[in-house]
Write an enzyme that holds these catalytic residues in place. Structure first.
Site, PDB file in Angstrom:
ATOM      1  N   LYS A   1       0.824  -1.216   0.000  1.00 31.94           N
ATOM      2  CA  LYS A   1       0.000   0.000   0.000  1.00 31.94           C
ATOM      3  C   LYS A   1       0.853   1.258   0.000  1.00 31.94           C
ATOM      4  CE  LYS A   1      -4.431  -1.610   1.387  1.00 31.94           C
ATOM      5  NZ  LYS A   1      -5.679  -1.414   2.065  1.00 31.94           N
TER       6      LYS A   1
ATOM      7  N   LYS B   1      -4.800  -9.608  -6.458  1.00 34.98           N
ATOM      8  CA  LYS B   1      -6.126  -9.822  -5.871  1.00 34.98           C
ATOM      9  C   LYS B   1      -7.106  -8.732  -6.314  1.00 34.98           C
ATOM     10  CE  LYS B   1      -6.468  -7.386  -1.476  1.00 34.98           C
ATOM     11  NZ  LYS B   1      -7.789  -7.074  -0.997  1.00 34.98           N
TER      12      LYS B   1
ATOM     13  N   LYS C   1     -10.546  -3.133  -3.631  1.00 36.67           N
ATOM     14  CA  LYS C   1     -11.388  -1.935  -3.683  1.00 36.67           C
ATOM     15  C   LYS C   1     -10.628  -0.763  -4.262  1.00 36.67           C
ATOM     16  CE  LYS C   1     -13.995  -2.555   0.537  1.00 36.67           C
ATOM     17  NZ  LYS C   1     -12.995  -2.436   1.629  1.00 36.67           N
TER      18      LYS C   1
HETATM   19  P1  ATP Z   1      -8.228  -2.805  -0.425  1.00 38.85           P
HETATM   20  O1  ATP Z   1      -7.788  -3.833  -1.403  1.00 38.85           O
HETATM   21  O2  ATP Z   1      -8.576  -1.494  -1.033  1.00 38.85           O
HETATM   22  O3  ATP Z   1      -7.352  -2.726   0.757  1.00 38.85           O
HETATM   23  P2  ATP Z   1     -10.093  -4.753   0.245  1.00 38.85           P
HETATM   24  O4  ATP Z   1     -10.779  -5.033  -1.024  1.00 38.85           O
HETATM   25  O5  ATP Z   1      -8.995  -5.661   0.691  1.00 38.85           O
HETATM   26  O6  ATP Z   1      -9.583  -3.296   0.173  1.00 38.85           O
HETATM   27  P3  ATP Z   1     -11.179  -4.777   2.953  1.00 38.85           P
HETATM   28  O7  ATP Z   1     -12.250  -3.961   3.545  1.00 38.85           O
HETATM   29  O8  ATP Z   1      -9.812  -4.418   3.371  1.00 38.85           O
HETATM   30  O9  ATP Z   1     -11.209  -4.670   1.359  1.00 38.85           O
HETATM   31  O10 ATP Z   1     -11.481  -6.302   3.191  1.00 38.85           O
HETATM   32  C1  ATP Z   1     -12.682  -6.842   3.709  1.00 38.85           C
HETATM   33  C2  ATP Z   1     -12.606  -8.360   3.711  1.00 38.85           C
HETATM   34  O11 ATP Z   1     -12.583  -8.855   2.363  1.00 38.85           O
HETATM   35  C3  ATP Z   1     -11.339  -8.925   4.366  1.00 38.85           C
HETATM   36  O12 ATP Z   1     -11.693 -10.085   5.109  1.00 38.85           O
HETATM   37  C4  ATP Z   1     -10.464  -9.313   3.214  1.00 38.85           C
HETATM   38  O13 ATP Z   1      -9.577 -10.351   3.536  1.00 38.85           O
HETATM   39  C5  ATP Z   1     -11.494  -9.762   2.195  1.00 38.85           C
HETATM   40  N1  ATP Z   1     -10.995  -9.628   0.814  1.00 38.85           N
HETATM   41  C6  ATP Z   1     -10.547  -8.488   0.243  1.00 38.85           C
HETATM   42  N2  ATP Z   1     -10.189  -8.708  -1.034  1.00 38.85           N
HETATM   43  C7  ATP Z   1     -10.419 -10.036  -1.271  1.00 38.85           C
HETATM   44  C8  ATP Z   1     -10.253 -10.873  -2.418  1.00 38.85           C
HETATM   45  N3  ATP Z   1      -9.787 -10.394  -3.561  1.00 38.85           N
HETATM   46  N4  ATP Z   1     -10.599 -12.175  -2.316  1.00 38.85           N
HETATM   47  C9  ATP Z   1     -11.094 -12.669  -1.154  1.00 38.85           C
HETATM   48  N5  ATP Z   1     -11.264 -11.931  -0.041  1.00 38.85           N
HETATM   49  C10 ATP Z   1     -10.947 -10.626  -0.081  1.00 38.85           C
END
Ligand code: ATP
Ligand code: LTN
Length: 327
Positions: free
Chosen positions: A112, A194, A197
């Protein structure tokens, strides 16, 4: 006594099917089995710059979406992190017991901070201490998350064990729960990364509120490969990712899915997958529209839920302070 589940999600960007399949869906599925606390982690969100109005709106939107996904207020608590000030208080204390070296190993910070164009905040570096506080405040047994959070939960366990060995039983040591399938849904555009968001590429993620046509377009444009056979194979990340998403939305086995697509092409896979995703998200979108018709409903619910968990957090902070000699 049921075991306690705690998990968190950031009110940033748009919730995507990675969040849904990797985390939220599992929270919903195990609500009966556990005593559940789910948290909208707005203090984590401000570790990177946020627009104040937008952040306020996103917190309410996320609450509505979680309810629409099936988080049930009869079985679970859903609250906003900054409504319970003990999160920040315990994070400070934990800071003083986490060696710099542990934090410097966190891969999420490395990724990040490399992506951040603005100055990187101390808060972004300290993100795992706040996450450890979230979990340890509620004597959590199980933390259901996607695979990207495993390292943070290990750090949480490490600091809990460290303080337990210094002061006797201070904290319950939590276990992660990471699903076997769906723990890492990949970007549709760059399937070695992955789904996230904060991805800048508009077609990389399918959001829970995406219209059917947007879903069709994004899946049609998804990166695949130049081979033909439709098979689960981690060495072919694009096709594998589409198949994993198909598997999770249909609950079919890998063998059934491979047999179903035998002799078919990528265009068929993409067309069928689009319909399955559209159908899977339709009830969530419908419930979301109903729930958000009355904004006061969510506002009150969040306030009442914070009031429910605050006493647990207060008790933990008192216990910790007493153990370490504060006050
Ligand atoms: P960012 O990537 O912007 O940090 P994020 O998409 O990881 O955001 P979070 O709010 O940080 O979103 O995550 C919420 C939940 O979703 C966490 O349990 C995280 O592990 C899960 N998660 C996030 N991205 C994925 C993914 N690509 N596949 C499966 N689980 C995910
Ligand atoms: N860092 C997590 C969100 C999060 C969390 C938590 C998850 C904050 N606090 C406590 C589980 C338990 C993420 O998903 N990026």
């Amino acid at each position: 006594m049921k075991k306690r589940v705690f998990s968190g999600i950031q009110p940033t960007g748009n919730i995507h099917i990675g969040n849904y399949l990797g985390a939220i869906r599992n929270w919903v599925a195990s609500q009966d089995e556990f005593d559940n606390i789910f948290c909208i982690v707005d203090l984590h969100a401000i570790t990177v710059p946020q627009d104040p109005k937008m952040l306020h709106t996103k917190i309410r939107e996320l609450a509505g979406l979680l309810l629409a996904c099936g988080i049930d207020m009869e079985k679970s608590v859903l609250f906003v992190q900054s409504h319970v000030k003990e999160h920040a208080e315990l994070a400070w204390i934990l800071n003083c017991y986490i060696p710099m070296g542990w934090m410097q190993r966190m891969t999420q910070f490395k990724e990040k901070s490399a992506k951040q164009k603005e100055q990187v905040s101390v808060g972004l570096f300290d993100y795992p201490a706040l996450m450890a506080a979230d979990i340890l405040l509620y004597d959590t047994d199980v933390v259901p998350v996607g695979a990207d959070q495993k390292q943070h939960i290990e750090l949480t366990r490490d600091v809990a064990e460290r303080m337990n060995s210094m002061y006797g039983d201070v904290f319950k040591v939590p276990e992660p729960f990471i699903p076997k399938v769906g723990a890492r849904i990949m970007s549709l555009k760059e399937p070695t990364k992955k789904m996230s968001k904060s991805d800048e590429h508009a077609d990389a993620s399918i959001h829970l509120l995406d219209e059917p046509d947007a879903i069709r377009k994004k899946i049609a444009r998804a990166t695949t490969d130049s081979l033909r056979e439709i098979r689960f194979d981690e060495n072919r990340p694009g096709v594998n990712n589409l198949l994993v998403i198909y598997q999770l939305f249909t609950n079919k086995s890998q063998e059934e899915i491979e047999a179903h697509f035998e002799g078919k092409g990528y265009a068929d896979l993409k067309r069928e997958l689009s319909e399955v995703v559209i159908e899977g998200l339709a009830p969530v979108q419908q419930r979301y529209a109903e729930i958000t018709r009355d904004p006061a409903f969510i506002e009150n619910l969040l306030k009442e839920n914070a009031d429910k968990v605050r006493p647990i957090a207060e008790r933990t902070v008192s216990r910790v302070k007493e153990k370490i000699g504060l006050g």
